[in-house]
Write a protein that holds these residues in place. Structure first.
Motif, PDB file in Angstrom:
ATOM      1  N   TYR A   1       0.816  -1.206   0.000  1.00  0.00           N
ATOM      2  CA  TYR A   1       0.000   0.000   0.000  1.00  0.00           C
ATOM      3  C   TYR A   1       0.852   1.259   0.000  1.00  0.00           C
ATOM      4  O   TYR A   1       0.421   2.311  -0.482  1.00  0.00           O
ATOM      5  N   ALA A   2       2.076   1.175   0.520  1.00  0.00           N
ATOM      6  CA  ALA A   2       2.952   2.342   0.577  1.00  0.00           C
ATOM      7  C   ALA A   2       3.492   2.736  -0.796  1.00  0.00           C
ATOM      8  O   ALA A   2       3.893   3.881  -0.999  1.00  0.00           O
ATOM      9  N   PHE A   3       3.506   1.791  -1.750  1.00  0.00           N
ATOM     10  CA  PHE A   3       3.978   2.104  -3.100  1.00  0.00           C
ATOM     11  C   PHE A   3       3.212   3.296  -3.680  1.00  0.00           C
ATOM     12  O   PHE A   3       3.783   4.164  -4.330  1.00  0.00           O
ATOM     13  N   THR A   4       1.898   3.306  -3.467  1.00  0.00           N
ATOM     14  CA  THR A   4       1.046   4.358  -4.019  1.00  0.00           C
ATOM     15  C   THR A   4       1.467   5.725  -3.513  1.00  0.00           C
ATOM     16  O   THR A   4       1.620   6.674  -4.287  1.00  0.00           O
ATOM     17  N   ASP A   5       1.659   5.834  -2.200  1.00  0.00           N
ATOM     18  CA  ASP A   5       2.039   7.106  -1.596  1.00  0.00           C
ATOM     19  C   ASP A   5       3.406   7.556  -2.099  1.00  0.00           C
ATOM     20  O   ASP A   5       3.616   8.730  -2.406  1.00  0.00           O
ATOM     21  N   ALA A   6       4.345   6.608  -2.182  1.00  0.00           N
ATOM     22  CA  ALA A   6       5.689   6.941  -2.653  1.00  0.00           C
ATOM     23  C   ALA A   6       5.659   7.437  -4.097  1.00  0.00           C
ATOM     24  O   ALA A   6       6.404   8.349  -4.468  1.00  0.00           O
TER      25      ALA A   6
ATOM     26  N   SER B   1      12.007  -2.606  -1.502  1.00  0.00           N
ATOM     27  CA  SER B   1      10.663  -2.555  -2.081  1.00  0.00           C
ATOM     28  C   SER B   1      10.442  -1.224  -2.782  1.00  0.00           C
ATOM     29  O   SER B   1      10.024  -1.169  -3.931  1.00  0.00           O
ATOM     30  N   ILE B   2      10.674  -0.145  -2.049  1.00  0.00           N
ATOM     31  CA  ILE B   2      10.504   1.206  -2.577  1.00  0.00           C
ATOM     32  C   ILE B   2      11.880   1.793  -2.823  1.00  0.00           C
ATOM     33  O   ILE B   2      12.724   1.808  -1.923  1.00  0.00           O
ATOM     34  N   PRO B   3      12.155   2.291  -4.022  1.00  0.00           N
ATOM     35  CA  PRO B   3      13.506   2.751  -4.346  1.00  0.00           C
ATOM     36  C   PRO B   3      13.785   4.182  -3.904  1.00  0.00           C
ATOM     37  O   PRO B   3      12.866   4.980  -3.692  1.00  0.00           O
ATOM     38  N   GLN B   4      15.047   4.499  -3.805  1.00  0.00           N
ATOM     39  CA  GLN B   4      15.510   5.815  -3.388  1.00  0.00           C
ATOM     40  C   GLN B   4      15.039   6.934  -4.307  1.00  0.00           C
ATOM     41  O   GLN B   4      14.928   8.091  -3.895  1.00  0.00           O
ATOM     42  N   THR B   5      14.726   6.614  -5.555  1.00  0.00           N
ATOM     43  CA  THR B   5      14.283   7.614  -6.525  1.00  0.00           C
ATOM     44  C   THR B   5      12.944   8.241  -6.161  1.00  0.00           C
ATOM     45  O   THR B   5      12.578   9.278  -6.711  1.00  0.00           O
ATOM     46  N   LEU B   6      12.217   7.624  -5.218  1.00  0.00           N
ATOM     47  CA  LEU B   6      10.901   8.129  -4.827  1.00  0.00           C
ATOM     48  C   LEU B   6      10.901   8.770  -3.440  1.00  0.00           C
ATOM     49  O   LEU B   6       9.863   9.274  -3.000  1.00  0.00           O
ATOM     50  N   VAL B   7      12.045   8.752  -2.746  1.00  0.00           N
ATOM     51  CA  VAL B   7      12.098   9.189  -1.348  1.00  0.00           C
ATOM     52  C   VAL B   7      12.955  10.443  -1.225  1.00  0.00           C
ATOM     53  O   VAL B   7      14.063  10.508  -1.768  1.00  0.00           O
ATOM     54  N   ASP B   8      12.429  11.446  -0.504  1.00  0.00           N
ATOM     55  CA  ASP B   8      13.153  12.708  -0.337  1.00  0.00           C
ATOM     56  C   ASP B   8      14.025  12.749   0.911  1.00  0.00           C
ATOM     57  O   ASP B   8      15.155  13.236   0.856  1.00  0.00           O
ATOM     58  N   TRP B   9      13.486  12.278   2.042  1.00  0.00           N
ATOM     59  CA  TRP B   9      14.231  12.349   3.293  1.00  0.00           C
ATOM     60  C   TRP B   9      14.032  11.077   4.106  1.00  0.00           C
ATOM     61  O   TRP B   9      13.008  10.409   3.992  1.00  0.00           O
ATOM     62  N   VAL B  10      15.019  10.773   4.950  1.00  0.00           N
ATOM     63  CA  VAL B  10      14.972   9.611   5.841  1.00  0.00           C
ATOM     64  C   VAL B  10      15.153  10.098   7.268  1.00  0.00           C
ATOM     65  O   VAL B  10      16.128  10.806   7.567  1.00  0.00           O
TER      66      VAL B  10
END
Length: 503
Positions: free
Chosen positions: A184-189, A211-220
């Motif tokens: 379900y988190a794929f959609t948000d990312a 699962s979710i790649p770095q190309t979709l994430v801004d901050w950790v």
């Protein structure tokens, strides 16, 4: 270089090409050389929210893979409240009893409305009229479609990540808060303007497999804990031992066996409730006896699904949500066990989703009516206590949709003239199975012919309703006000029903 003709990389000399590429093609854009920062880690959620430029009135989303063990939603909303942010739209894939504390943020004006599934106390508060705007309820597939169409525009997504590296590659299969699939988190990312990952398990780069790649994430954002493990997953869920519910489960297995679809290559989805697990166990034994090997099990995956894969009864598991520890471990180790996004699972606006390939779906209900409409949102007293999940998605896609319900619970009939809330339309429901009889939708004459004379207690749906009322009497209809507190969207975005304030 300004010769009156178009300047391209191909008609430059070597030195000019070098200058062009280093400067971006213009002398006005200098080439800035500096050491690359290794990662996207920020010190706190507040810092991440400031970097994301969160403002009043924005929409913030969350996923629910940590279920009732989730700590991230409450943590994030407390930070936003302390920052003075107000008038937010909350867009969770689901909320659970653990999120009851967010109701104080509704009362204080931090949260204006919710677009997403609600369960338990938050739904009850909505039924009492707490929210200024109606809760908008969407199925798992409908939520993806709404984001894709920009009907639900998410400004900032906050993703709970059981494992993450410094660049934002995320996984759910390891760490103290492991939850398995992040479907379900794929959609948000994918669709949010800004994506913040929150993790209690920062691992070396790269976090393979992710699962979710770095190309979709801004901050950790590293934190002490994102979830309470024993409330996220807790061993294998239990098959019901209730004799009446076991009767329902066995009838489901008979219906599947005689449906005309019970051949090698068939696919199915069943929930994680006690009746569904028992039905899967009966189907499992019938598959062994008949020598049938199925193609896939989809949806939420349980330990029983894993056992059926490892026994060779199915070729693969398509996992949008892992329901127990066995499923989490299997996703990490079994090649036939694949994680899938909610879009891949159930998005009607995609180029093809898994539910459309289902042969059999076994689904629950809080009410069923004589037109085969199903309610899974409100209880018999009219209180909003449940989300939609994938109910209407799988019912629409499966070749045979079987709805299971006891004939009555307590003193309330489960088969009624008209459900209080239409979640899944009757035209997509094929069979209703109770402990005292099985009703086939008149639309499915082919299925009725397959089941007739096979030892299945076939009845008209109206007769099931009358039988239920013989045990319970005719219940008093709940009282509702004029205020609409919930809107039920069908998976294509149309409004299928509204829910009014409970008086």
């Amino acid at each position: 270089m300004h010769s009156g003709r178009k300047v391209t990389a191909m008609n430059m000399d070597a030195d000019s090409r070098k200058t062009f590429f280093f400067t971006g093609g213009s002398k006005d854009i200098p080439c800035v050389r500096k050491k690359r920062e290794k990662g996207k880690i920020v010190a706190s959620l507040e810092e991440a929210f400031r970097l994301a430029e969160v403002r009043d009135g924005m929409t913030v989303s969350f996923h629910h893979h940590l279920r009732d063990g989730d700590l991230v939603v409450n943590m994030a909303l407390d930070v936003l409240a302390d920052m003075g942010i107000r008038d937010l739209v909350l867009a969770p894939s689901a909320l659970f009893p653990v999120h009851e504390s967010l109701l104080r943020h509704v009362r204080s004006g931090v949260i204006r409305s919710i677009e997403g599934s609600v369960n338990g106390p938050v739904g009850r508060a909505a039924s009492e009229g707490l929210f200024p705007s109606p809760v908008i309820l969407r199925s798992h597939g409908g939520r993806v479609r709404a984001m894709q169409a920009d009907e639900l525009h998410v400004d900032v997504a906050v993703l709970a990540a059981p494992a993450a590296d410094a660049m934002g590659n995320l996984s759910g299969i390891s760490g103290p808060s492991a939850c398995g699939s992040l479907g379900y988190a794929f959609t948000d990312a994918q669709y949010a303007d800004r994506v913040i990952a929150v993790t209690d398990n920062l691992v070396p780069y790269p976090a393979v497999p992710f699962s979710i790649p770095q190309t979709l994430v801004d901050w950790v954002v590293p934190v002490e804990s994102i979830g309470v493990p024993e409330k996220i997953v807790s061993g294998t869920l239990r098959v019901t031992r209730d004799p009446l519910r076991l009767i329902i489960a066995e009838q489901v297995a008979k219906v599947v066996e005689e449906s005309g679809l019970f051949t090698s290559g068939f696919s199915m989805q069943a929930g994680a409730g006690g009746i569904s697990l028992a039905a899967s166990a009966f189907i499992r034994e019938r598959m062994k006896a008949a020598g049938i090997r199925g193609s896939f099990i989809s949806g939420g995956i349980t330990g029983q699904s894993v056992e059926m894969l490892e026994e060779g009864l199915f070729e693969s598991l398509l996992d949008v949500q892992s329901f127990d520890l066995e499923a989490v471990a299997s996703l990490a180790s079994n090649r036939g066990h694949a994680e899938m996004s909610a879009s891949f699972y159930a998005n009607t606006a995609s180029k093809g989703c898994v539910v459309d390939m289902l042969d059999v779906a076994v689904l629950g209900a809080t009410q069923v009516d004589t037109d085969f409409n199903v309610n899974v949102n409100t209880e018999s007293d009219g209180v909003l206590l449940h989300g939609i999940g994938g109910h209407m998605d799988t019912a629409a896609g499966a070749a045979v949709t079987v709805v299971v319900t006891p004939l009555f619970r307590g003193r309330m009939p489960m088969v009624v003239d008209r459900v209080l809330t239409v979640t899944t339309p009757g035209e997509t429901v094929d069979v209703v199975v109770t402990e005292r009889g099985v009703a086939v939708n008149p639309r499915r004459k082919d299925l009725l012919e397959n089941l007739r004379g096979k030892g299945i207690p076939l009845m008209e749906i109206g007769d099931l309703k009358k039988m239920a009322e013989e045990f319970t009497g005719i219940p008093k209809t709940p009282s509702f006000g004029e205020k609409i507190i919930g809107i039920v969207e069908y998976r294509d975005g149309t409004v299928i029903d509204t829910i009014r304030q409970r008086l």
